[in-house]
Design a protein around this motif. Structure first.
Motif, PDB file in Angstrom:
ATOM      1  N   UNK A   1       1.922 -48.318 -36.323  1.00 33.86           N
ATOM      2  CA  UNK A   1       1.817 -48.719 -34.918  1.00 33.86           C
ATOM      3  C   UNK A   1       1.045 -50.023 -34.783  1.00 33.86           C
ATOM      4  N   UNK A   2      -0.024 -50.152 -35.575  1.00 30.84           N
ATOM      5  CA  UNK A   2      -0.844 -51.365 -35.494  1.00 30.84           C
ATOM      6  C   UNK A   2      -0.045 -52.593 -35.925  1.00 30.84           C
ATOM      7  N   UNK A   3       0.698 -52.470 -37.027  1.00 27.36           N
ATOM      8  CA  UNK A   3       1.455 -53.626 -37.523  1.00 27.36           C
ATOM      9  C   UNK A   3       2.564 -54.015 -36.552  1.00 27.36           C
ATOM     10  N   UNK A   4       3.302 -53.027 -36.060  1.00 22.92           N
ATOM     11  CA  UNK A   4       4.362 -53.319 -35.092  1.00 22.92           C
ATOM     12  C   UNK A   4       3.787 -53.889 -33.799  1.00 22.92           C
ATOM     13  N   UNK A   5       2.630 -53.348 -33.368  1.00 25.00           N
ATOM     14  CA  UNK A   5       1.988 -53.853 -32.161  1.00 25.00           C
ATOM     15  C   UNK A   5       1.548 -55.302 -32.308  1.00 25.00           C
ATOM     16  N   UNK A   6       1.065 -55.642 -33.478  1.00 20.11           N
ATOM     17  CA  UNK A   6       0.645 -57.025 -33.725  1.00 20.11           C
ATOM     18  C   UNK A   6       1.832 -57.980 -33.696  1.00 20.11           C
ATOM     19  N   UNK A   7       2.939 -57.548 -34.263  1.00 21.48           N
ATOM     20  CA  UNK A   7       4.137 -58.385 -34.247  1.00 21.48           C
ATOM     21  C   UNK A   7       4.603 -58.597 -32.802  1.00 21.48           C
ATOM     22  N   UNK A   8       4.567 -57.530 -32.003  1.00 19.37           N
ATOM     23  CA  UNK A   8       4.928 -57.661 -30.590  1.00 19.37           C
ATOM     24  C   UNK A   8       3.978 -58.610 -29.865  1.00 19.37           C
ATOM     25  N   UNK A   9       2.670 -58.443 -30.125  1.00 23.05           N
ATOM     26  CA  UNK A   9       1.688 -59.307 -29.462  1.00 23.05           C
ATOM     27  C   UNK A   9       1.906 -60.768 -29.835  1.00 23.05           C
ATOM     28  N   UNK A  10       2.182 -61.026 -31.111  1.00 17.19           N
ATOM     29  CA  UNK A  10       2.418 -62.399 -31.559  1.00 17.19           C
ATOM     30  C   UNK A  10       3.640 -62.993 -30.865  1.00 17.19           C
ATOM     31  N   UNK A  11       4.701 -62.201 -30.764  1.00 18.29           N
ATOM     32  CA  UNK A  11       5.917 -62.682 -30.117  1.00 18.29           C
ATOM     33  C   UNK A  11       5.669 -63.019 -28.640  1.00 18.29           C
ATOM     34  N   UNK A  12       4.995 -62.107 -27.928  1.00 13.22           N
ATOM     35  CA  UNK A  12       4.827 -62.318 -26.491  1.00 13.22           C
ATOM     36  C   UNK A  12       3.791 -63.402 -26.188  1.00 13.22           C
ATOM     37  N   UNK A  13       2.774 -63.537 -27.019  1.00 12.58           N
ATOM     38  CA  UNK A  13       1.836 -64.648 -26.832  1.00 12.58           C
ATOM     39  C   UNK A  13       2.548 -65.977 -27.086  1.00 12.58           C
ATOM     40  N   UNK A  14       3.395 -66.008 -28.117  1.00 12.38           N
ATOM     41  CA  UNK A  14       4.147 -67.228 -28.401  1.00 12.38           C
ATOM     42  C   UNK A  14       5.091 -67.567 -27.242  1.00 12.38           C
ATOM     43  N   UNK A  15       5.744 -66.545 -26.673  1.00 13.49           N
ATOM     44  CA  UNK A  15       6.633 -66.783 -25.534  1.00 13.49           C
ATOM     45  C   UNK A  15       5.843 -67.297 -24.321  1.00 13.49           C
ATOM     46  N   UNK A  16       4.623 -66.789 -24.165  1.00 11.10           N
ATOM     47  CA  UNK A  16       3.776 -67.278 -23.070  1.00 11.10           C
ATOM     48  C   UNK A  16       3.446 -68.749 -23.267  1.00 11.10           C
ATOM     49  N   UNK A  17       3.154 -69.125 -24.514  1.00 14.09           N
ATOM     50  CA  UNK A  17       2.865 -70.534 -24.811  1.00 14.09           C
ATOM     51  C   UNK A  17       4.085 -71.413 -24.561  1.00 14.09           C
ATOM     52  N   UNK A  18       5.251 -70.945 -25.008  1.00 19.26           N
ATOM     53  CA  UNK A  18       6.462 -71.759 -24.911  1.00 19.26           C
ATOM     54  C   UNK A  18       6.893 -71.947 -23.460  1.00 19.26           C
ATOM     55  N   UNK A  19       6.872 -70.855 -22.692  1.00 23.24           N
ATOM     56  CA  UNK A  19       7.366 -70.909 -21.310  1.00 23.24           C
ATOM     57  C   UNK A  19       6.305 -71.292 -20.300  1.00 23.24           C
ATOM     58  N   UNK A  20       5.021 -71.093 -20.673  1.00 23.42           N
ATOM     59  CA  UNK A  20       3.946 -71.318 -19.710  1.00 23.42           C
ATOM     60  C   UNK A  20       3.863 -70.244 -18.647  1.00 23.42           C
ATOM     61  N   UNK A  21       4.596 -69.143 -18.836  1.00 23.97           N
ATOM     62  CA  UNK A  21       4.631 -68.051 -17.859  1.00 23.97           C
ATOM     63  C   UNK A  21       3.802 -66.879 -18.373  1.00 23.97           C
ATOM     64  N   UNK A  22       2.654 -66.550 -17.731  1.00 28.52           N
ATOM     65  CA  UNK A  22       1.789 -65.465 -18.223  1.00 28.52           C
ATOM     66  C   UNK A  22       2.401 -64.080 -18.090  1.00 28.52           C
TER      67      UNK A  22
END
Length: 302
Positions: free
Chosen positions: A168-189
């Motif tokens: 769960x921790x590893x999958x959660x980290x991958x999800x967090x990395x993806x969504x933080x990156x999407x926030x950076x790319x789009x500028x949408x929190x």
């Protein structure tokens, strides 16, 4: 014979990884205002507490039998494993869902998102090493089974919980990395909020499956089907045993209780029958040392 799986080793791996990761995540969450990072920080702190509870469970499970607990305290580890599942569900899953909902209602832009990215990459490496150590222990008792089948059949609740937590921790980290990156790319929190919600759903599901398996152990399960078959085959291979009518077992943490109804080979008198039964029991004890309590009943019919 391969080494037996060691749940303690997996717990210590996870404890060291989660404590260091939790501190790094918390600092990153406070600096960046990331909901995904805060959800992950709470998750890691909860996991750190969970490992301490499992260590307590392993220690108390080793207490010797007493008049009030004649079969020992082995099942104590099941209780603490169930508490861990509840904590993973509540402190991990439900908090992450709340944090995601809060960020959807009141979104905030991320500050210094590269800090969050760096921490997440570090955490993925650390959790990957922890999961690798856990899988190494799991493989010692998988015997070619799939991970899902092992998860459903294992009687090692501590190893089951650590495997579920690490996954769960590893999958959660991958999800967090993806969504933080999407926030950076789009500028949408809002993407960050979706990340927290996704992590929450993941943790709730894994905690649910862990809880189901540990509940079965608390109610009372026999040994794994593979081991039960080995016991039956072993008994029927003994010279004094004609047939195994029935064999019941009860898993008590690391220890096991077995009751068997056997048709014994004909003997000249009762004393010879008892001597033959004692020989079978001694051989069974040597072959299956985890069986602390043995009750063998000779009979003519099932």
């Amino acid at each position: 014979m391969a080494d037996a799986a060691n749940p303690l080793r997996s717990i210590l791996y996870a404890l060291a990884a989660n404590l260091s990761i939790a501190i790094a995540k918390l600092v990153a969450a406070l600096v960046t205002h990331s909901g995904s990072m805060m959800a992950e920080a709470i998750h890691s702190f909860a996991d750190t507490g969970n490992q301490l509870l499992l260590l307590l469970g392993l220690k108390t499970a080793k207490r010797p039998p007493s008049p009030e607990h004649p079969l020992g305290y082995g099942k104590t580890i099941y209780f603490w494993s169930f508490i861990v599942a509840i904590m993973l569900f509540s402190m991990g899953g439900l908090y992450s869902l709340y944090e995601g909902w809060h960020k959807l209602v009141d979104p905030h832009p991320l500050n210094s998102p590269w800090i969050a990215i760096a921490v997440l990459v570090f955490a993925i490496i650390a959790e990957g090493l922890s999961l690798r150590g856990c899988i190494k222990e799991v493989n010692k008792e998988r015997y070619g089974r799939s991970f899902w089948r092992w998860f459903r059949e294992t009687r090692s609740s501590a190893l089951l919980v650590i495997f579920g937590e690490d996954l769960a921790a590893l999958l959660g980290l991958v999800l967090a990395l993806f969504f933080v990156a999407m926030t950076m790319i789009t500028g949408n929190p809002v993407w960050d909020a979706y990340g927290s919600i996704s992590i929450g759903v993941l943790l709730v599901l894994i905690a649910f499956f862990i809880g189901i398996e540990v509940k079965s152990l608390i109610i009372g399960q026999g040994v794994e089907p593979r081991i039960k078959q080995e016991m039956v085959v072993f008994l029927e291979s003994q010279p004094g045993v004609d047939k195994v009518f029935n064999l019941l077992s009860l898993q008590l943490g690391a220890d096991v209780m077995v009751a068997a109804k056997l048709r014994m080979a004909p003997q000249t008198d009762a004393d010879a029958m008892v001597a033959q039964l004692n020989e079978v029991e001694a051989a069974f004890r040597a072959a299956f040392p985890q069986v602390i309590w043995r009750f063998f009943e000779p009979d003519l019919n099932d």
